[in-house]
Structures are given as structure tokens and as C-alpha cells.
Design an enzyme around this catalytic site. Structure first.
Site, PDB file in Angstrom:
ATOM      1  CB  VAL B  77      -0.886   0.012   1.269  1.00 56.05           C
ATOM      2  CG1 VAL B  77      -1.830   1.210   1.255  1.00 56.05           C
ATOM      3  CG2 VAL B  77      -1.676  -1.297   1.374  1.00 56.05           C
ATOM      4  CB  CYS B  78       1.063   4.240  -2.148  1.00 55.30           C
ATOM      5  SG  CYS B  78       1.924   5.830  -2.131  1.00 55.30           S
ATOM      6  CB  ILE B  79       3.878   4.898   2.913  1.00 55.55           C
ATOM      7  CG1 ILE B  79       3.827   5.295   4.384  1.00 55.55           C
ATOM      8  CG2 ILE B  79       4.905   5.710   2.170  1.00 55.55           C
ATOM      9  CD1 ILE B  79       5.068   4.871   5.154  1.00 55.55           C
TER      10      ILE B  79
END
Lengths: 121, 132
Positions: B77-79
Site C-alpha cells: 500500500v502506498c504509504i
């Protein structure tokens, strides 16, 4: 058909209607930081990212008009738009904040074939 | 054949999120090697473990978790996209001084470099919800 670059990023959204454009540009900058050869196609409302004299100061959104001219510093120099998108929105290439290559529909279609991978935002 | 799956669509307001799951399940059942699933944009909300749809509706979060544990697939998941939308693991919650975290098990927060890396390493990159 010869390959232009590894990645084609397609930006289809205007700068201030949501986070799509911002997050697409972030992906482009990251790819460039990883030294992945890439091109950017500003499609449909995505060309509004290139509009000069943006004054987004009144909006609750981050000013993206400074990001596009900064792309060259990241060696992102292959920038494309479609002539049809410019015409539909009453924009001219000389009004844009950076120099771009203007493509007709067939050339734009070919662009997708000339990249190994496509990421669309 | 190696696939990288990129999900952009919102789990609650796009078809893309459900289609991405079903496509990935089908690909894995056919023996395709899925390098990574990368959640970006609105799709990061899929990784919120506090999501609780009614019993007769699909729980996308659980379905992805099941898929990840059955097939050992990375769910990244893109931070930046996640923190912006209130999805945090313990570390990020601490960093921003929140009292709770909500990243679902099986998902991992990481940077956009993981998207670039998966894109370059895969034979095919399949994006779901490019237009949101």
C-alpha cells in the site's frame, strides 16, 4: 515499432479536481528518481496541468503548476499531448508552461505501443 | 509470465477494486506469477481493517487477505496515499501521534518505489481504476 522508453505514464485528470493528477505526478517523479526511462502523456483534462498562469491560491489544493516545469530537472523530457484535447479545450501549444510534442490520434495510439509498460492515472 | 497488479479505484465507489481482486484470483489460479499488488490512490482504503460491510456484502479487505495468505502475494500500500487518507500502521500512527492504527494484516505500507520496481520487473502491468 521501436520502443521509446520503458514506462508511459498517462495523466488524464485536471490538477485540482482530486488527487489523481498529484499522485500521478508523484509516480512519475519516483520513476525518474529510480532512473527509469519514461514518457508522460497528458490526456483529456490532464492537459490542464500544462495551462500557464494558473492561480490555484484560492483553492484548498496544492499548487501543481510549479511541478510540471520542474519535470525537466528530473530528466523527464518526453512530454506529449493530443491536438484534439487542445482544440476541445481552446488551448494552444504556445500557451503551455512547457514545450510538449503534439500528437494526432494515430500518433497517440502508437505511443502506447512504443512503451513496454503503461501506468494510467 | 509475471504480472504486476496496480489498483487505483476506490473500494466503495468503483468497479475497479472488485475486478482487480477477481482478476488477480483468476491469474493465480491459472498459475501466473503475481509479483506484487500495489494499492495507490483511493484503493488504499481497501487496507483499512476497520471496514465492516454488512454480512451479505463482499468484504474486499478479507478477500485480499485470504488471497495473500493462500498464494503468498505481496500486498503493498502506498504509504503517502495511505497516510493522506487515514490508513496507518503502528509506526505511522505513532509518527503522527494518533492513538490507534488501522492497517489490516497482510497489507504493508511502503513507498512508490515499489510501484516502479514492480512495473519494471513484470512482463505485464495491469492497472485497475485508471480513470477513477
Amino acid at each position: 515499432m521501436s520502443q521509446i522508453a520503458d514506462l508511459l505514464l498517462v495523466l488524464r485528470h485536471g490538477p485540482y479536481g482530486g488527487l489523481n493528477a498529484r499522485e500521478g505526478l508523484d509516480a512519475a517523479l519516483t520513476a525518474a528518481a529510480f532512473e527509469v526511462p519514461l514518457s508522460l502523456l497528458f490526456l483529456n483534462d490532464g492537459i490542464y496541468l500544462l495551462q500557464s498562469d494558473q492561480q490555484p491560491g484560492q483553492l484548498p489544493a496544492k499548487d501543481l503548476s510549479k511541478t510540471v516545469p520542474a519535470l525537466a530537472m528530473y530528466d523527464i523530457e518526453r512530454l506529449y499531448v493530443r491536438s484534439r484535447d487542445l482544440e476541445q479545450r481552446g488551448m494552444k501549444p504556445e500557451q503551455l508552461v512547457v514545450e510538449v510534442e503534439v500528437l494526432d490520434d494515430e500518433q497517440a495510439a502508437n505511443l502506447f505501443h512504443q512503451h513496454r509498460h503503461i501506468l494510467s492515472f | 509470465m509475471k504480472f504486476a497488479i496496480v489498483v487505483n479505484g476506490s473500494p466503495s465507489s468503483s468497479q475497479a477494486a472488485a475486478t482487480a481482486l477477481r482478476f488477480t484470483e483468476a491469474a493465480l489460479h491459472q498459475g501466473v506469477d503475481v509479483l506484487r499488488v500495489f494499492f495507490y490512490g483511493e484503493s488504499v482504503l481497501t487496507a483499512n481493517r476497520l471496514t465492516h460491510p454488512p454480512q451479505d456484502e463482499t468484504n474486499l479487505t478479507q478477500r485480499w487477505q485470504q488471497l495473500a495468505s493462500d498464494h503468498d502475494v505481496e500486498l503493498i500500500v502506498c504509504i503517502a496515499a495511505a497516510v493522506r487518507r487515514g490508513v496507518m500502521d503502528e509506526r505511522e500512527a505513532k509518527r503522527y501521534e494518533h492513538t490507534a492504527d488501522n492497517l489490516a494484516d497482510g497489507f504493508e505500507l511502503s513507498g512508490l518505489g515499489q510501484l516502479v520496481d514492480a512495473s519494471i520487473g513484470a512482463d505485464r502491468v495491469i492497472t485497475f481504476g485508471g480513470r477513477a
